[in-house]
Design a protein around this motif. Structure first.
Motif, PDB file in Angstrom:
ATOM      1  N   LEU A 116       0.849  -1.188   0.000  1.00 45.93           N
ATOM      2  CA  LEU A 116       0.000   0.000   0.000  1.00 45.93           C
ATOM      3  C   LEU A 116       0.885   1.239   0.000  1.00 45.93           C
ATOM      4  O   LEU A 116       1.804   1.345   0.822  1.00 45.93           O
ATOM      5  CB  LEU A 116      -0.895  -0.012   1.238  1.00 45.93           C
ATOM      6  CG  LEU A 116      -1.734   1.238   1.501  1.00 45.93           C
ATOM      7  CD1 LEU A 116      -2.734   1.447   0.375  1.00 45.93           C
ATOM      8  CD2 LEU A 116      -2.434   1.125   2.850  1.00 45.93           C
ATOM      9  N   THR A 120      -1.631  -1.343  -4.114  1.00 48.19           N
ATOM     10  CA  THR A 120      -2.745  -0.459  -3.832  1.00 48.19           C
ATOM     11  C   THR A 120      -2.216   0.959  -3.646  1.00 48.19           C
ATOM     12  O   THR A 120      -1.335   1.181  -2.818  1.00 48.19           O
ATOM     13  CB  THR A 120      -3.501  -0.896  -2.575  1.00 48.19           C
ATOM     14  OG1 THR A 120      -3.964  -2.243  -2.736  1.00 48.19           O
ATOM     15  CG2 THR A 120      -4.699   0.012  -2.321  1.00 48.19           C
ATOM     16  N   VAL A 121      -2.750   1.884  -4.427  1.00 50.91           N
ATOM     17  CA  VAL A 121      -2.322   3.283  -4.367  1.00 50.91           C
ATOM     18  C   VAL A 121      -3.493   4.103  -3.851  1.00 50.91           C
ATOM     19  O   VAL A 121      -4.548   4.156  -4.484  1.00 50.91           O
ATOM     20  CB  VAL A 121      -1.870   3.789  -5.739  1.00 50.91           C
ATOM     21  CG1 VAL A 121      -1.343   5.213  -5.619  1.00 50.91           C
ATOM     22  CG2 VAL A 121      -0.804   2.865  -6.326  1.00 50.91           C
ATOM     23  N   SER A 122      -3.312   4.731  -2.703  1.00 52.54           N
ATOM     24  CA  SER A 122      -4.373   5.536  -2.107  1.00 52.54           C
ATOM     25  C   SER A 122      -4.251   6.988  -2.551  1.00 52.54           C
ATOM     26  O   SER A 122      -3.158   7.500  -2.762  1.00 52.54           O
ATOM     27  CB  SER A 122      -4.317   5.447  -0.586  1.00 52.54           C
ATOM     28  OG  SER A 122      -3.100   5.991  -0.122  1.00 52.54           O
ATOM     29  N   ASP A 171      -3.252   2.907 -10.826  1.00 51.38           N
ATOM     30  CA  ASP A 171      -2.275   1.822 -10.917  1.00 51.38           C
ATOM     31  C   ASP A 171      -2.625   0.670  -9.973  1.00 51.38           C
ATOM     32  O   ASP A 171      -1.970  -0.373 -10.011  1.00 51.38           O
ATOM     33  CB  ASP A 171      -0.868   2.329 -10.580  1.00 51.38           C
ATOM     34  CG  ASP A 171      -0.340   3.326 -11.594  1.00 51.38           C
ATOM     35  OD1 ASP A 171       0.255   4.342 -11.160  1.00 51.38           O
ATOM     36  OD2 ASP A 171      -0.520   3.104 -12.806  1.00 51.38           O
ATOM     37  N   THR A 172      -3.620   0.871  -9.147  1.00 50.24           N
ATOM     38  CA  THR A 172      -4.028  -0.175  -8.215  1.00 50.24           C
ATOM     39  C   THR A 172      -4.477  -1.420  -8.966  1.00 50.24           C
ATOM     40  O   THR A 172      -5.343  -1.354  -9.844  1.00 50.24           O
ATOM     41  CB  THR A 172      -5.175   0.320  -7.316  1.00 50.24           C
ATOM     42  OG1 THR A 172      -4.689   1.381  -6.492  1.00 50.24           O
ATOM     43  CG2 THR A 172      -5.707  -0.805  -6.427  1.00 50.24           C
ATOM     44  N   ALA A 191      -6.890  -5.018 -12.560  1.00 53.05           N
ATOM     45  CA  ALA A 191      -7.633  -4.235 -11.585  1.00 53.05           C
ATOM     46  C   ALA A 191      -8.992  -4.897 -11.335  1.00 53.05           C
ATOM     47  O   ALA A 191      -9.473  -5.656 -12.189  1.00 53.05           O
ATOM     48  CB  ALA A 191      -7.819  -2.817 -12.100  1.00 53.05           C
ATOM     49  N   GLN A 203      -0.273  -7.737  -4.841  1.00 53.50           N
ATOM     50  CA  GLN A 203      -1.225  -6.620  -4.813  1.00 53.50           C
ATOM     51  C   GLN A 203      -0.494  -5.289  -4.657  1.00 53.50           C
ATOM     52  O   GLN A 203       0.354  -5.129  -3.765  1.00 53.50           O
ATOM     53  CB  GLN A 203      -2.211  -6.796  -3.661  1.00 53.50           C
ATOM     54  CG  GLN A 203      -3.196  -5.652  -3.491  1.00 53.50           C
ATOM     55  CD  GLN A 203      -4.227  -5.593  -4.595  1.00 53.50           C
ATOM     56  OE1 GLN A 203      -4.822  -6.612  -4.960  1.00 53.50           O
ATOM     57  NE2 GLN A 203      -4.459  -4.398  -5.148  1.00 53.50           N
ATOM     58  N   PRO A 233      -3.675   6.333  -8.237  1.00 56.17           N
ATOM     59  CA  PRO A 233      -4.708   5.386  -7.797  1.00 56.17           C
ATOM     60  C   PRO A 233      -5.101   4.392  -8.892  1.00 56.17           C
ATOM     61  O   PRO A 233      -5.415   3.233  -8.595  1.00 56.17           O
ATOM     62  CB  PRO A 233      -5.856   6.297  -7.405  1.00 56.17           C
ATOM     63  CG  PRO A 233      -5.185   7.564  -6.968  1.00 56.17           C
ATOM     64  CD  PRO A 233      -4.010   7.717  -7.889  1.00 56.17           C
TER      65      PRO A 233
END
Length: 120
Positions: A10, A117-119, A88-89, A39, A115, A86
């Motif tokens: 993350l 995850t980009v917030s 790229d998640t 995704a 995984q 985001p």
């Protein structure tokens, strides 16, 4: 033959991550390798590929942000991801075209995925 990805996690938008893909087992030669991603609710898509001699193809959405490389001596490929967004998640999968014996065929191997995850 096993292909294993690592390095996902993350991260905040604008951050960076480095993924690794290690192939192990009875390997004679590894030809093209690549990264794909999937995704939620979308089809798996190509991100980048690299030939054994280092020629690279990047999809437009990652050009200038992602850099693929490989260490043939270690049967390992890397993906340096910067300026993450985001969008790229996804689950990132390693793909390797591997020959297990000198006269044997080439077969495609996939990793289990990692995984990212980009917030925002």
């Amino acid at each position: 033959v096993q292909v294993v990805e690592s390095g996902g996690g993350l991260v905040q938008a604008g951050g960076f991550l480095r993924l690794s893909c290690a192939a192990s087992g009875s390997i004679f030669n590894i030809f093209d390798m690549g990264w794909y991603r999937q995704a939620p609710g979308k089809q798996r898509e190509l991100v980048t590929t690299i030939t054994r001699d280092g020629r690279v193809f990047d999809v437009d959405s990652v050009k200038g942000r992602f850099t693929v490389s490989r260490d043939n001596a270690k049967n390992t490929m890397y993906l340096q991801m910067t300026s993450l967004k985001p969008e790229d998640t996804a689950v990132y999968y390693c793909h390797a075209n591997i020959q297990t014996t000198m006269r044997g065929p080439r077969n495609v191997y996939w990793g289990q995925g990692t995984q990212v995850t980009v917030s925002s």
